[in-house]
Design a protein around this motif. Structure first.
Motif, PDB file in Angstrom:
ATOM      1  N   GLU A 441       0.834  -1.212   0.000  1.00  0.00           N
ATOM      2  CA  GLU A 441       0.000   0.000   0.000  1.00  0.00           C
ATOM      3  C   GLU A 441       0.870   1.265   0.000  1.00  0.00           C
ATOM      4  OE1 GLU A 441      -3.593  -0.039   1.502  1.00  0.00           O
ATOM      5  OE2 GLU A 441      -3.821   2.124   1.328  1.00  0.00           O
ATOM      6  N   GLY A 442       1.905   1.261   0.827  1.00  0.00           N
ATOM      7  CA  GLY A 442       2.809   2.413   0.877  1.00  0.00           C
ATOM      8  C   GLY A 442       3.514   2.629  -0.462  1.00  0.00           C
ATOM      9  N   LEU A 443       3.921   1.528  -1.099  1.00  0.00           N
ATOM     10  CA  LEU A 443       4.589   1.650  -2.399  1.00  0.00           C
ATOM     11  C   LEU A 443       3.634   2.217  -3.454  1.00  0.00           C
ATOM     12  CD1 LEU A 443       6.578  -1.706  -2.354  1.00  0.00           C
ATOM     13  CD2 LEU A 443       7.576   0.589  -2.364  1.00  0.00           C
ATOM     14  N   VAL A 444       2.391   1.758  -3.423  1.00  0.00           N
ATOM     15  CA  VAL A 444       1.401   2.285  -4.370  1.00  0.00           C
ATOM     16  C   VAL A 444       1.206   3.782  -4.132  1.00  0.00           C
ATOM     17  CG1 VAL A 444      -1.053   2.249  -4.973  1.00  0.00           C
ATOM     18  CG2 VAL A 444       0.220   0.102  -4.749  1.00  0.00           C
ATOM     19  N   ASP A 445       1.070   4.175  -2.875  1.00  0.00           N
ATOM     20  CA  ASP A 445       0.900   5.599  -2.556  1.00  0.00           C
ATOM     21  C   ASP A 445       2.060   6.410  -3.117  1.00  0.00           C
ATOM     22  OD1 ASP A 445      -1.402   5.054  -1.174  1.00  0.00           O
ATOM     23  OD2 ASP A 445      -0.496   5.201   0.835  1.00  0.00           O
ATOM     24  N   TYR A 446       3.282   5.920  -2.861  1.00  0.00           N
ATOM     25  CA  TYR A 446       4.458   6.690  -3.253  1.00  0.00           C
ATOM     26  C   TYR A 446       4.600   6.782  -4.770  1.00  0.00           C
ATOM     27  CZ  TYR A 446       9.227   8.221  -3.900  1.00  0.00           C
ATOM     28  OH  TYR A 446      10.332   8.919  -4.317  1.00  0.00           O
ATOM     29  N   TYR A 447       4.528   5.634  -5.429  1.00  0.00           N
ATOM     30  CA  TYR A 447       4.787   5.637  -6.878  1.00  0.00           C
ATOM     31  C   TYR A 447       3.638   6.280  -7.653  1.00  0.00           C
ATOM     32  CZ  TYR A 447       9.181   3.171  -6.504  1.00  0.00           C
ATOM     33  OH  TYR A 447      10.482   2.858  -6.220  1.00  0.00           O
ATOM     34  N   SER A 448       2.409   6.120  -7.183  1.00  0.00           N
ATOM     35  CA  SER A 448       1.289   6.773  -7.877  1.00  0.00           C
ATOM     36  C   SER A 448       1.482   8.281  -7.871  1.00  0.00           C
ATOM     37  CB  SER A 448      -0.041   6.443  -7.191  1.00  0.00           C
ATOM     38  OG  SER A 448      -0.276   5.064  -7.226  1.00  0.00           O
ATOM     39  N   LYS A 449       1.859   8.801  -6.726  1.00  0.00           N
ATOM     40  CA  LYS A 449       2.023  10.250  -6.606  1.00  0.00           C
ATOM     41  C   LYS A 449       3.250  10.726  -7.384  1.00  0.00           C
ATOM     42  CE  LYS A 449       2.237  13.838  -3.100  1.00  0.00           C
ATOM     43  NZ  LYS A 449       2.744  14.125  -1.781  1.00  0.00           N
ATOM     44  N   ALA A 450       4.373  10.013  -7.203  1.00  0.00           N
ATOM     45  CA  ALA A 450       5.616  10.461  -7.831  1.00  0.00           C
ATOM     46  C   ALA A 450       5.553  10.385  -9.353  1.00  0.00           C
ATOM     47  CB  ALA A 450       6.780   9.620  -7.312  1.00  0.00           C
ATOM     48  N   ARG A 451       4.762   9.444  -9.870  1.00  0.00           N
ATOM     49  CA  ARG A 451       4.690   9.302 -11.321  1.00  0.00           C
ATOM     50  C   ARG A 451       3.566  10.137 -11.916  1.00  0.00           C
ATOM     51  NH1 ARG A 451       5.610   2.834 -12.259  1.00  0.00           N
ATOM     52  NH2 ARG A 451       6.250   3.494 -14.334  1.00  0.00           N
ATOM     53  N   GLY A 452       2.958  10.933 -11.077  1.00  0.00           N
ATOM     54  CA  GLY A 452       1.992  11.893 -11.583  1.00  0.00           C
ATOM     55  C   GLY A 452       0.625  11.318 -11.868  1.00  0.00           C
ATOM     56  N   GLY A 453       0.413  10.071 -11.529  1.00  0.00           N
ATOM     57  CA  GLY A 453      -0.896   9.468 -11.793  1.00  0.00           C
ATOM     58  C   GLY A 453      -1.758   9.544 -10.556  1.00  0.00           C
ATOM     59  N   SER A 454      -3.053   9.446 -10.744  1.00  0.00           N
ATOM     60  CA  SER A 454      -3.915   9.356  -9.570  1.00  0.00           C
ATOM     61  C   SER A 454      -3.961   7.899  -9.154  1.00  0.00           C
ATOM     62  CB  SER A 454      -5.318   9.846  -9.908  1.00  0.00           C
ATOM     63  OG  SER A 454      -5.862   9.014 -10.903  1.00  0.00           O
ATOM     64  N   ARG A 455      -4.074   7.673  -7.891  1.00  0.00           N
ATOM     65  CA  ARG A 455      -4.075   6.320  -7.371  1.00  0.00           C
ATOM     66  C   ARG A 455      -5.374   5.609  -7.730  1.00  0.00           C
ATOM     67  NH1 ARG A 455      -2.841   3.831  -1.602  1.00  0.00           N
ATOM     68  NH2 ARG A 455      -4.371   2.213  -1.840  1.00  0.00           N
ATOM     69  N   SER A 456      -5.245   4.398  -8.256  1.00  0.00           N
ATOM     70  CA  SER A 456      -6.437   3.658  -8.626  1.00  0.00           C
ATOM     71  C   SER A 456      -7.167   3.183  -7.379  1.00  0.00           C
ATOM     72  CB  SER A 456      -6.050   2.446  -9.466  1.00  0.00           C
ATOM     73  OG  SER A 456      -7.116   1.532  -9.511  1.00  0.00           O
ATOM     74  N   PRO A 457      -8.499   3.378  -7.334  1.00  0.00           N
ATOM     75  CA  PRO A 457      -9.228   2.892  -6.156  1.00  0.00           C
ATOM     76  C   PRO A 457      -9.177   1.375  -6.055  1.00  0.00           C
ATOM     77  CG  PRO A 457     -10.748   3.701  -7.848  1.00  0.00           C
ATOM     78  CD  PRO A 457      -9.372   4.047  -8.307  1.00  0.00           C
ATOM     79  N   ASN A 458      -8.912   0.711  -7.177  1.00  0.00           N
ATOM     80  CA  ASN A 458      -8.890  -0.758  -7.147  1.00  0.00           C
ATOM     81  C   ASN A 458      -7.493  -1.335  -6.958  1.00  0.00           C
ATOM     82  OD1 ASN A 458     -11.648  -0.865  -7.651  1.00  0.00           O
ATOM     83  ND2 ASN A 458     -11.260  -0.519  -9.832  1.00  0.00           N
ATOM     84  N   ALA A 459      -6.484  -0.454  -6.966  1.00  0.00           N
ATOM     85  CA  ALA A 459      -5.117  -0.972  -6.958  1.00  0.00           C
ATOM     86  C   ALA A 459      -4.822  -1.809  -5.722  1.00  0.00           C
ATOM     87  CB  ALA A 459      -4.117   0.175  -7.055  1.00  0.00           C
ATOM     88  N   MET A 460      -5.465  -1.491  -4.613  1.00  0.00           N
ATOM     89  CA  MET A 460      -5.166  -2.233  -3.387  1.00  0.00           C
ATOM     90  C   MET A 460      -6.392  -2.982  -2.887  1.00  0.00           C
ATOM     91  SD  MET A 460      -2.051  -1.983  -2.725  1.00  0.00           S
ATOM     92  CE  MET A 460      -2.216  -2.858  -1.187  1.00  0.00           C
TER      93      MET A 460
END
Ligand SMILES: [Zn+2]
Length: 468
Positions: A441-460
């Motif tokens: 979850e932390g990795l998704v938060d970090y990489y989603s933000k850093a790569r400029g994308g919005s976090r997918s609600p389904n990603a986790m």
């Protein structure tokens, strides 16, 4: 639990500073001791292989010429900030690093009075690109919503060995007839749950260790001669060969004990570093550990109510550690590769996700003598551990859960399971999935933000798949 221990006062080496050459091994009275325990420090001074060098245990002479490529990649202000606030927070001898307006002069070797000169960039706009093999999150292309980790190379480093080595490592305890708790087995279990989850999210995942066997090809017996030499140099003129009583504090003065620690800590971690640096080339290493408080007799361990969480990044070198030519070099190389810019926000983000999932309070080190609190989450410290220093990429070192807390012990005994169960009166995930899921979850938060994308609600939306 950490793989290196340091004295809270650690001053003894300063008296050896003028010695032409030395190396030092630091040993805790009990290797399983948590950082909250007062530590016993055994300083062992030996002539190094190269008469003029000062190199740490099983280290090698640094090749300063590789730093030539970092010239004009950093400004003086940035260099000073990283030295003062991250890496050298405990100070250092004045001749080690000296800066003027345009350059830093770094000591290569005191006896030879050799120095490396690093030229700064005049300003941020004129900084040359930083050479490195790993990829900062911001440099990665935009990722699909469901694959926020796509293309990210993550190496998992489950701490310790476990299996038949757990007792030797002193990462073993047993309550009555219950299943023994072995940290090396727990960390591997978490890594095996985490790997498929990260792959689903797009990451390329590798293991630094994926069995309960060592990665080093050496064995304790290979270090008997070195262990003996270390003991003699340390004032034990006729060291005993074997540990006769495991509860004898003098066991550290035996060839057996010394050769074992040289094997499972120094040789093993250096071998893992070679694997990370020359074979895997990851963008990030996750070191997975479980913490502990003092448990005393491993056959009748003390169970505690205390439980906590913290994460570590590299930094906070002690003045005497910076006296070693190799540690000083490795610190400067880490600084110049700018891993801190990546590993600190990563650690902060993972820590926040782990704190949300576990509800654990931040661990507070009893002193600031070996660590420096960094970042904004309240859970992250800088510390100079062997793994965080040697792996040449961002490293996030996780220390959740006190294994010998009553609650964690019950959850470890409950084992891994899907969904939730009532353990100790609370309905919750298995401790292994809670660990793996919260890191993901932390990795998704970090990489989603850093790569400029919005976090997918389904990603986790899914929990880690079972490995049973
Ligand atoms: Zn550990």
């Amino acid at each position: 639990m950490k793989e290196e221990y340091r004295s809270p006062n650690g001053k003894s080496l300063s008296s050896d500073r003028r010695a032409p050459s030395c190396f030092v091994i630091r040993l805790a009275r009990r290797r399983l001791a948590n950082v909250t325990r007062p530590l016993f420090l055994l300083l062992i001074v030996l002539p190094a292989l190269h008469a003029e060098d000062s190199v740490s245990v099983l280290g090698s002479k640094p090749r300063w010429s590789v730093l030539e490529r970092y010239k004009q990649t950093i400004t003086r202000d940035e260099f000073a900030h990283l030295i003062n606030d991250v890496y050298c927070t405990h100070g250092f001898a004045s001749d080690l690093i000296e800066t003027d307006g345009n350059t830093a002069r770094i000591l290569i070797n005191r006896a030879a009075q050799e120095f490396f000169t690093l030229r700064f960039a005049a300003n941020s706009a004129e900084c040359k690109p930083v050479p490195r093999l790993w990829h900062p999150a911001k440099s990665l292309p935009h990722a699909p919503r469901e694959k926020p980790l796509s293309g990210v190379k993550i190496a998992l480093d489950p701490g310790h060995l476990g299996g038949n080595w757990a007792k030797m490592e002193e990462r073993w305890f047993q309550v009555g007839e219950s299943k023994p708790v072995q940290e090396g087995d727990l960390t591997l279990r978490v890594a095996r749950l985490l790997a498929p989850r990260l792959r689903e999210l797009g990451a390329k995942v590798s293991f630094v260790r994926n069995s309960d066997e060592p990665t080093t090809e050496k064995l304790p017996d290979d270090f008997r001669a070195l262990a003996r030499k270390i003991l003699i140099k340390n004032g034990v003129p006729q060291p005993r060969a074997d540990v006769l009583d495991p509860n004898d504090p003098a066991k550290e003065q035996t060839i057996r004990w010394q050769s074992e620690i040289l094997f499972y800590r120094y040789s093993e971690i250096r071998r893992r570093a070679a694997c990370v640096n020359f074979k895997l080339h990851p963008d990030l290493v996750l070191c997975l550990h479980f913490n502990a408080e003092v448990w005393g007799d491993p056959n009748s361990p003390n169970l505690t109510d205390t439980n906590h969480l913290h994460l570590l990044v590299n930094g906070s070198y002690l003045a005497e550690e910076l006296e070693f030519d190799d540690q000083r070099f490795e610190m400067i190389r880490r600084l110049l590769s700018r891993v801190y810019d990546e590993e600190l926000p990563l650690a902060d983000t993972i820590a926040s996700a782990m704190a949300r999932a576990t509800g654990l309070p931040p661990y507070e080190y009893p002193t600031t003598n070996s660590t420096t609190k960094v970042g904004i989450s309240g859970y992250v410290y800088a510390r100079n551990l062997l793994a965080t220093r040697l792996y040449r990429c961002p490293v996030v070192y996780c220390e959740p859960y006190v294994m010998n807390s009553k609650d964690v012990f019950a959850r470890i005994q409950a084992g891994d399971y899907e969904g939730t169960r009532n353990v100790n009166g609370i309905e919750r995930k298995s401790i292994f999935r809670e660990y793996a899921d919260s890191v993901a979850e932390g990795l998704v938060d970090y990489y989603s933000k850093a790569r400029g994308g919005s976090r997918s609600p389904n990603a986790m939306s899914q929990t880690a798949p079972s490995t049973n």
